[in-house]
Design an enzyme around this catalytic site. Structure first.
Site, PDB file in Angstrom:
ATOM      1  N   THR A  58      57.778  58.497  71.759  1.00 28.59           N
ATOM      2  CA  THR A  58      58.251  59.708  72.434  1.00 28.59           C
ATOM      3  C   THR A  58      57.552  59.757  73.791  1.00 28.59           C
ATOM      4  O   THR A  58      56.499  59.126  73.964  1.00 28.59           O
ATOM      5  CB  THR A  58      57.877  60.974  71.645  1.00 28.59           C
ATOM      6  OG1 THR A  58      56.456  61.023  71.543  1.00 28.59           O
ATOM      7  CG2 THR A  58      58.488  60.963  70.253  1.00 28.59           C
ATOM      8  N   GLU A 101      63.269  60.869  67.975  1.00 30.54           N
ATOM      9  CA  GLU A 101      63.068  60.978  66.517  1.00 30.54           C
ATOM     10  C   GLU A 101      64.375  61.013  65.730  1.00 30.54           C
ATOM     11  O   GLU A 101      64.368  60.916  64.515  1.00 30.54           O
ATOM     12  CB  GLU A 101      62.292  62.278  66.206  1.00 30.54           C
ATOM     13  CG  GLU A 101      60.819  62.246  66.580  1.00 30.54           C
ATOM     14  CD  GLU A 101      60.561  62.772  67.980  1.00 30.54           C
ATOM     15  OE1 GLU A 101      61.480  62.691  68.830  1.00 30.54           O
ATOM     16  OE2 GLU A 101      59.448  63.261  68.234  1.00 30.54           O
ATOM     17  N   LYS A 132      57.262  84.214  76.533  1.00 32.21           N
ATOM     18  CA  LYS A 132      57.122  85.380  75.659  1.00 32.21           C
ATOM     19  C   LYS A 132      56.605  86.539  76.495  1.00 32.21           C
ATOM     20  O   LYS A 132      55.466  86.556  76.937  1.00 32.21           O
ATOM     21  CB  LYS A 132      56.156  85.072  74.511  1.00 32.21           C
ATOM     22  CG  LYS A 132      56.603  85.726  73.228  1.00 32.21           C
ATOM     23  CD  LYS A 132      55.879  85.165  72.031  1.00 32.21           C
ATOM     24  CE  LYS A 132      56.390  85.863  70.771  1.00 32.21           C
ATOM     25  NZ  LYS A 132      55.628  85.534  69.589  1.00 32.21           N
TER      26      LYS A 132
HETATM   27  P1  ADP Z   1      60.544  63.868  74.415  1.00 31.89           P
HETATM   28  O1  ADP Z   1      60.753  64.717  73.184  1.00 31.89           O
HETATM   29  O2  ADP Z   1      59.395  62.992  74.278  1.00 31.89           O
HETATM   30  O3  ADP Z   1      60.656  64.642  75.699  1.00 31.89           O
HETATM   31  P2  ADP Z   1      63.188  62.836  74.000  1.00 31.89           P
HETATM   32  O4  ADP Z   1      63.938  62.047  74.969  1.00 31.89           O
HETATM   33  O5  ADP Z   1      63.220  62.411  72.593  1.00 31.89           O
HETATM   34  O6  ADP Z   1      61.749  62.833  74.519  1.00 31.89           O
HETATM   35  O7  ADP Z   1      63.630  64.345  74.165  1.00 31.89           O
HETATM   36  C1  ADP Z   1      64.282  65.106  73.207  1.00 31.89           C
HETATM   37  C2  ADP Z   1      64.456  66.491  73.704  1.00 31.89           C
HETATM   38  O8  ADP Z   1      65.299  66.543  74.856  1.00 31.89           O
HETATM   39  C3  ADP Z   1      65.131  67.405  72.716  1.00 31.89           C
HETATM   40  O9  ADP Z   1      64.238  67.886  71.761  1.00 31.89           O
HETATM   41  C4  ADP Z   1      65.668  68.505  73.633  1.00 31.89           C
HETATM   42  O10 ADP Z   1      64.675  69.441  73.953  1.00 31.89           O
HETATM   43  C5  ADP Z   1      66.030  67.763  74.892  1.00 31.89           C
HETATM   44  N1  ADP Z   1      67.480  67.467  74.908  1.00 31.89           N
HETATM   45  C6  ADP Z   1      68.093  66.339  74.533  1.00 31.89           C
HETATM   46  N2  ADP Z   1      69.418  66.429  74.729  1.00 31.89           N
HETATM   47  C7  ADP Z   1      69.673  67.660  75.227  1.00 31.89           C
HETATM   48  C8  ADP Z   1      70.856  68.366  75.630  1.00 31.89           C
HETATM   49  N3  ADP Z   1      72.070  67.834  75.577  1.00 31.89           N
HETATM   50  N4  ADP Z   1      70.702  69.623  76.084  1.00 31.89           N
HETATM   51  C9  ADP Z   1      69.490  70.196  76.153  1.00 31.89           C
HETATM   52  N5  ADP Z   1      68.348  69.590  75.800  1.00 31.89           N
HETATM   53  C10 ADP Z   1      68.423  68.327  75.334  1.00 31.89           C
END
Ligand code: ADP
Length: 543
Positions: free
Chosen positions: A185, A330, A440
């Site tokens: 990640t 994940e 918040k």
């Molecule tokens: P990291 O969690 O390490 O930043 P990832 O690439 O796995 O890397 O990111 C996943 C996160 O990206 C998701 O949990 C979400 O918050 C955000 N995300 C992914 N796709 C979308 C989307 N279409 N719209 C909004 N947020 C998104």
């Protein structure tokens, strides 16, 4: 009573063998750094993969060993995607755009034995080499960039390695639940964590992408993954394309604007995938330069939210459908996709505009729930927001080296995503925040994403980002960072933002005028997301 069907292993080499046997003539086209293209067929790729498997064995790579790649999207990277898992080893696709300390951390944490790298990245890796004692062999892939001034030493050349390797086919039996790939990640909180994909999870995820109401990848497609192969397996596309014999077009390191438009036009691309930044820049390019992109049937945009304005601009100006996909490293990564229902075709544009920017419905194979603060299940009523939890055959159950914490899974075994969302009655998910980004104020949540989505509707703005700052009376207060379009001036824009926010937000939720800042660009993470952590740090420094 047990079913009486074959216990057939779902593995990556079976995808490879099918591609070579059923679609030997289909192509993988790679754009090199000098702009030239290399074309190989699936049959040729298969023969090269066999040699690569033998070369890896000769280097001493054993089942379960980790093999690192530091590479852009190319045919050689695709070969590694198949060769490494086919000998039972684990492909670790390193996100080399992370901070160098993080790259160092993940390579050592993964205990990678061999590293394959693009020649353009050789100087960067050479600098890191003293800190990477686990790497026993470096293999450089000449990407036709300027010859590197420094390289890690010693190193082998990829093509020389293949030329010298045996072409004898030998596929070991592989248990489908064995590890196949490793991706970290991006470590937005704490150190990056390793997600260990299995053969089975990659296979089922690829099959899922080929379903019509998912990405619908088929033999008729020409697929251009702009999303890098070091970011959640280029969203699984190397495997789903090979599974159905789709032509692949790989862009190398040139991901913005003109090179992508040229590739789409010249190779008649039908499907493409990437983060919103890529689509924003491509849109600007297409506004100024004429291209025939009539072959495109679908662009999927994920990693962060695609604003409605962008979705509509593509549709109205170029007739191109741009759809949101949501997922995480994940979740392999595809979790939900925003395909409007057939009966929504009869809707007015205004009605459709409510659905289009949502993250969409869970793809078959993935179950989604939203949970309250005590893990209670919240209703899908489009009103209540809670934490998104997911489960399914391509969702992580633990991190590499068992780095799971209590917060990873719910007590009933669902993966906690850290995203906050509403689900509407038809199963469309709408992300309103990430738990760590939520603001918040006076004990109530303010959705930074809702605020951003509204603000970017102002035509003078290019981008906007909302984060919380500490506030003595309110606990936290929203702060807006806005980027003006090139030719626009600040004058009157703060008033426009405040007036627009007043149409959808309560008075106590609206930022103060002094909390609206204009900046040149919003900092982005290594995979192109708004870097809210960096913006919050700027605020802390300021105060
Ligand atoms: P990291 O969690 O390490 O930043 P990832 O690439 O796995 O890397 O990111 C996943 C996160 O990206 C998701 O949990 C979400 O918050 C955000 N995300 C992914 N796709 C979308 C989307 N279409 N719209 C909004 N947020 C998104």
């Amino acid at each position: 009573m047990k079913g009486l069907m074959m216990d057939y292993a779902l593995t990556v080499p079976s995808i490879l063998r099918r591609a070579a046997q059923v679609y030997p003539e289909k192509e993988i086209v790679s754009r090199m750094s000098d702009g030239s293209k290399v074309r190989i067929t699936y049959r040729e790729m298969y023969e090269r993969v066999i040699r690569l498997m033998n070369a890896l064995r000769e280097m001493g790579v054993k089942p379960g060993d980790r093999v690192a790649t530091c590479a852009w999207n190319s045919y050689r990277h695709t070969e590694l995607y198949f060769a490494v898992p086919s000998i039972g080893a684990i492909l670790h696709t390193v996100n080399f755009r992370l901070f160098s300390e993080q790259v160092e951390y993940i390579v050592n944490h993964a205990e990678d034995k061999v590293m394959f790298l693009d020649s353009s990245l050789a100087p960067m890796i050479a600098t890191l080499q003293p800190a990477l004692p686990c790497i026993q062999h470096y293999v450089v892939m000449d990407d036709k960039s300027e010859p590197p001034t420094v390289t890690p030493t010693p190193f082998s050349d990829y093509e020389a390695l293949l030329a010298g390797a045996s072409s004898i086919e030998s596929f070991p039996d592989i248990d489908e639940n064995l590890a196949c790939g490793l991706c970290y990640t991006s470590g937005t909180t704490g150190q990056p964590k390793g997600v260990l994909y299995s053969h089975r999870s990659n296979y089922l995820h690829a099959m899922g992408e080929c379903m019509t109401d998912s990405f619908g990848i088929s033999e008729r497609d020409t697929v251009l993954p702009v999303v890098p192969m070091f970011h959640a397996n280029a969203w699984g596309l190397p495997y789903s394309c090979a599974m159905v014999g789709a032509k692949q077009v790989l862009p190398g390191s040139h991901l913005l604007g003109s090179p992508i438009a040229n590739l789409m036009e010249s190779e008649r691309v039908t499907f493409s995938a990437g983060v919103p930044t890529v689509w924003r820049v491509l849109y600007q390019h297409l506004k100024q330069h004429k291209h025939d992109l009539s072959s495109l049937r679908l662009i999927v945009s994920g990693g962060s939210a695609a604003p409605l304005s962008l979705i509509e601009a593509y549709k109205n100006d170029f007739g191109i459908t741009l759809t949101s996909v949501w997922g995480m490293t994940e979740t392999s990564p595809v979790g939900t996709l925003c395909r409007p229902r057939a009966w929504m075709d009869a809707w007015t544009e205004e009605q459709r505009s409510v659905v289009l920017p949502k993250q969409g419905i869970p793809v078959p194979g993935i179950e989604v729930d939203i949970r309250g603060e005590n893990n209670e299940v919240l209703a899908w009523d489009g009103q209540q927001a809670g934490e998104v939890v997911v489960r399914g055959p391509w969702v992580v159950s633990d991190y590499f080296k068992n780095e799971r914490t209590e917060a990873t899974l719910t007590p009933d075994g669902w993966f906690r995503t850290g995203d906050i969302a509403r689900m509407d009655e038809y199963g469309y998910m709408e992300i309103t925040d990430r738990t760590k980004d939520i603001i918040k104020s006076r004990g109530e949540w303010i959705s930074s994403v809702d605020m951003e989505n509204l603000i970017v509707q102002i035509p003078k703005l290019q981008e906007a980002c909302v984060v919380g700052r500490t506030d003595v009376t309110r606990g936290e207060a929203p702060v807006v960072f806005a980027v003006l379009k090139e030719e626009e001036a600040e004058e009157g824009v703060k008033e426009e933002i405040l007036a627009l926010l007043a149409t959808k937000f309560a008075g106590w939720q609206i930022p103060k005028r002094a909390d609206i800042h204009f900046i040149d660009a919003i900092p982005k993470t290594s995979v192109g997301k708004l870097n809210k952590k960096a913006l919050r740090a700027t605020l802390e420094e300021g105060s």
